[in-house]
Design an enzyme around this catalytic site. Structure first.
Site, short mmCIF file in Angstrom:
data_model
loop_
_atom_site.label_atom_id
_atom_site.label_comp_id
_atom_site.label_asym_id
_atom_site.label_seq_id
_atom_site.Cartn_x
_atom_site.Cartn_y
_atom_site.Cartn_z
N ASP A 64 0.82 -1.21 0.00
CA ASP A 64 0.00 0.00 0.00
C ASP A 64 0.86 1.26 0.00
O ASP A 64 2.06 1.22 0.26
CB ASP A 64 -0.91 0.01 1.23
CG ASP A 64 -1.99 -1.05 1.18
OD1 ASP A 64 -2.31 -1.50 0.07
OD2 ASP A 64 -2.51 -1.42 2.25
N TYR A 77 5.91 -9.93 7.27
CA TYR A 77 5.79 -8.48 7.51
C TYR A 77 6.16 -8.17 8.95
O TYR A 77 6.01 -9.00 9.84
CB TYR A 77 4.36 -8.00 7.27
CG TYR A 77 3.97 -7.81 5.83
CD1 TYR A 77 4.12 -6.57 5.20
CD2 TYR A 77 3.43 -8.85 5.09
CE1 TYR A 77 3.74 -6.37 3.89
CE2 TYR A 77 3.05 -8.68 3.76
CZ TYR A 77 3.21 -7.42 3.17
OH TYR A 77 2.84 -7.25 1.86
#
Length: 246
Positions: free
Chosen positions: A51, A109
């Protein structure tokens, strides 16, 4: 031949990896660099999307090129051409059917929360001053491993065939003034990690219980989950392939 590119980027100035017609993206910047240096139009396929504002400490992309070239020299030329917030670590020859996105077996992540207002890390971590119950957040994180359907943490109206993900690892640790959430899975939904962290923060604030957390997952309803934490604290840190030695 097909090649994998191992790279990293600071996502602050980019609207994610994916090309967008009216916004700067990492993919567009990479395509331009490769096309100029190799003197032909190239389009790199990334291992996935990130994103706007999300960083990548390790990202992979692939491209095809027919003529031979010196791998070390090409990496040096590309790094000289690319802006300071993108770096290429290496270029790896792979088999013709290798795919940076579809062949990834595991992705990891990290989300960084800074408990102290540090003016030198404002774009690299989320400053959150309220006291969090890290032990309880770790208990909740372990509950993620008991589930597969994570629709409740997915961005709504996303174009996917399934909300199923296999989570291999999920935990919190503290390093000085930084809280770090690490999560690994075979795949992630759009906005999934940021929504998980926001919900876990609510657990850490004692706004919701562990039973509530499980109920949220089972509800498959994004409205019941927590807020989406800011993008600038999120890092893609590792992508694994069966045929690439890390």
């Amino acid at each position: 031949m097909r090649y994998f590119v191992k790279l990293a980027y600071n996502g602050t100035q980019y609207h994610g990896w994916q090309y967008q017609p009216n916004a700067a993206s990492v993919q567009e910047t990479m395509n331009k660099a490769f096309s100029v240096v190799l003197n032909t139009t190239l389009n790199l396929m990334g291992a996935g999307r990130t994103d706007t504002g999300v960083h990548a400490k390790e990202m992979y992309a692939h491209f095809d090129f027919e003529k031979p070239f010196d791998l070390v020299s090409l990496v040096h030329k590309l790094n000289s051409y690319l802006p300071k917030d993108i770096v290429i670590y290496t270029i790896i020859p792979v088999h013709d059917e290798a795919h940076a996105r579809f062949d990834a077996s595991k992705r990891t992540y990290e989300y960084h929360i800074n408990t102290f207002k540090d003016v030198f890390s404002q774009e690299q971590s989320w400053y959150f001053h309220q006291k969090l119950d890290l032990d309880l957040m770790n208990e909740a994180a372990q509950l993620l491993l008991n589930h597969i359907d994570f629709q409740c943490f997915s961005k709504v109206n996303t174009d996917v065939n399934t909300f199923d993900c296999t989570i291999f690892e999920a935990n919190w640790k503290q390093e000085k003034n930084t809280l770090i959430f690490t999560v690994s899975a075979n795949r992630f939904l759009r906005n999934m990690v940021r929504a998980i962290v926001g919900t876990l923060v609510n657990v850490g604030l004692h706004k919701i219980t562990l039973a509530d957390f499980t109920a949220i997952i089972k509800s498959k309803n994004r409205d019941k989950a927590g807020f989406s934490v800011p993008a600038h604290g999120l890092y893609l840190t590792k992508i694994e392939y069966e045929y690439i030695t890390q």
